[in-house]
Design a protein around this motif. Structure first.
Motif, PDB file in Angstrom:
ATOM      1  N   THR A  35       1.203  -1.112   0.159  1.00 13.83           N
ATOM      2  CA  THR A  35      -0.039  -0.351  -0.021  1.00 13.83           C
ATOM      3  C   THR A  35       0.421   0.909   0.251  1.00 13.83           C
ATOM      4  O   THR A  35       2.023   1.054   0.104  1.00 13.83           O
ATOM      5  N   CYS A  36       0.588   2.452  -0.169  1.00 10.80           N
ATOM      6  CA  CYS A  36       1.012   3.270  -0.142  1.00 10.80           C
ATOM      7  C   CYS A  36       1.578   4.004   1.068  1.00 10.80           C
ATOM      8  O   CYS A  36       0.809   3.435   2.392  1.00 10.80           O
ATOM      9  N   MET A  37       2.167   5.003   1.295  1.00 10.46           N
ATOM     10  CA  MET A  37       2.727   5.447   2.191  1.00 10.46           C
ATOM     11  C   MET A  37       1.952   6.955   2.768  1.00 10.46           C
ATOM     12  O   MET A  37       2.248   7.316   4.154  1.00 10.46           O
ATOM     13  N   ASP A  38       0.856   7.198   2.504  1.00 14.18           N
ATOM     14  CA  ASP A  38       0.231   8.364   2.056  1.00 14.18           C
ATOM     15  C   ASP A  38       0.347   8.310   4.100  1.00 14.18           C
ATOM     16  O   ASP A  38      -0.327   7.526   4.565  1.00 14.18           O
ATOM     17  N   ALA A  39      -0.157   9.377   4.793  1.00 11.74           N
ATOM     18  CA  ALA A  39       0.487   9.352   5.948  1.00 11.74           C
ATOM     19  C   ALA A  39      -1.767   9.274   6.950  1.00 11.74           C
ATOM     20  O   ALA A  39      -1.718   8.949   8.405  1.00 11.74           O
ATOM     21  N   ILE A  57       4.097  -3.256   3.672  1.00 10.73           N
ATOM     22  CA  ILE A  57       4.908  -2.808   2.351  1.00 10.73           C
ATOM     23  C   ILE A  57       4.239  -1.209   2.052  1.00 10.73           C
ATOM     24  O   ILE A  57       3.698  -1.750   1.332  1.00 10.73           O
ATOM     25  N   ARG A  58       4.858  -0.483   2.318  1.00 13.44           N
ATOM     26  CA  ARG A  58       4.803   0.997   1.672  1.00 13.44           C
ATOM     27  C   ARG A  58       5.426   1.503   0.841  1.00 13.44           C
ATOM     28  O   ARG A  58       6.935   1.521   0.811  1.00 13.44           O
ATOM     29  N   HIS A  88      -5.847   4.608  -3.400  1.00  9.93           N
ATOM     30  CA  HIS A  88      -6.047   5.090  -2.669  1.00  9.93           C
ATOM     31  C   HIS A  88      -6.295   6.156  -3.225  1.00  9.93           C
ATOM     32  O   HIS A  88      -5.975   6.762  -3.599  1.00  9.93           O
ATOM     33  N   SER A  89      -7.814   6.750  -2.303  1.00  6.70           N
ATOM     34  CA  SER A  89      -8.436   8.277  -3.814  1.00  6.70           C
ATOM     35  C   SER A  89      -7.670   9.001  -2.907  1.00  6.70           C
ATOM     36  O   SER A  89      -6.877   9.102  -1.603  1.00  6.70           O
ATOM     37  N   VAL A 160     -10.166   7.631   1.420  1.00  2.00           N
ATOM     38  CA  VAL A 160     -10.430   8.063   2.495  1.00  2.00           C
ATOM     39  C   VAL A 160     -10.995   8.790   2.715  1.00  2.00           C
ATOM     40  O   VAL A 160     -10.766   9.737   4.356  1.00  2.00           O
ATOM     41  N   GLU A 161     -12.011   9.163   2.287  1.00  2.00           N
ATOM     42  CA  GLU A 161     -12.898  10.426   2.491  1.00  2.00           C
ATOM     43  C   GLU A 161     -13.947   9.252   3.889  1.00  2.00           C
ATOM     44  O   GLU A 161     -14.702   9.753   4.042  1.00  2.00           O
TER      45      GLU A 161
END
Length: 169
Positions: A35-39, A57-58, A88-89, A160-161
């Protein structure tokens, strides 16, 4: 000052650590999550995973190609089978092109040929279509000769929403 905050947080964490040090190295659910590293993403929480159950794994965008080395190690040495790819969005990877980022880096180091050459060798992996990027990652993993075929490889989008996930078929 931030170091003090981390140290205090760790003291609190360690005080309730319990038997977690006895968990086995291989993840108990035999699962890899890319997945993404987005916090804003907390994959353990939104997937209902506990410590020791999955490898997470990010990287920027949650790209499968960038995660390949870790997936191979996870599967071949630590017994994981299933792979979830979760993009993710509202992802930052939807907002730029390789050329734009290369230009931004180069412009902050005018005349530095080492920087120009180094940044031109990189593929940052932005994508214009969220679902297409998930499908491309699934296809990459399913077709890669070093990724095990015994498990399921599925693709998802985390919203994310709302905090919900949806499968990309």
């Amino acid at each position: 000052m931030a170091e003090v905050d981390f140290k205090q947080a760790n003291e609190s964490y360690a005080a309730s650590f319990g038997d977690n040090g006895k968990l086995s190295i291989p993840p108990s659910k035999h699962l890899v999550v890319v997945t993404c590293m987005d916090a804003r993403l907390n994959p353990e929480e939104f997937l209902g995973l506990n410590l020791g159950e999955a490898h997470i794994i990010r990287n920027a965008g949650g790209l499968a190609k960038e995660s390949l080395r870790s997936i191979i190690i996870s599967q071949r040495l630590l017994g994981t089978k299933d792979v979830l790819v979760i993009h993710h969005s509202d992802c930052g990877m939807l907002t730029f092109s390789d050329e734009q980022l290369r230009s931004k880096v180069t412009n902050t180091h005018p005349g530095d040929t080492d920087v120009s050459e180094a940044v031109n060798d990189l593929q940052f992996g932005p994508f214009p279509d969220l679902d297409r990027s998930v499908k491309d990652d699934i296809a990459f993993l399913k077709n890669h000769p070093l990724v095990l075929k015994e498990g399921n490889i599925t693709g998802w989008v985390y919203e994310v929403e709302t905090g919900k996930i949806r499968e990309v078929v």
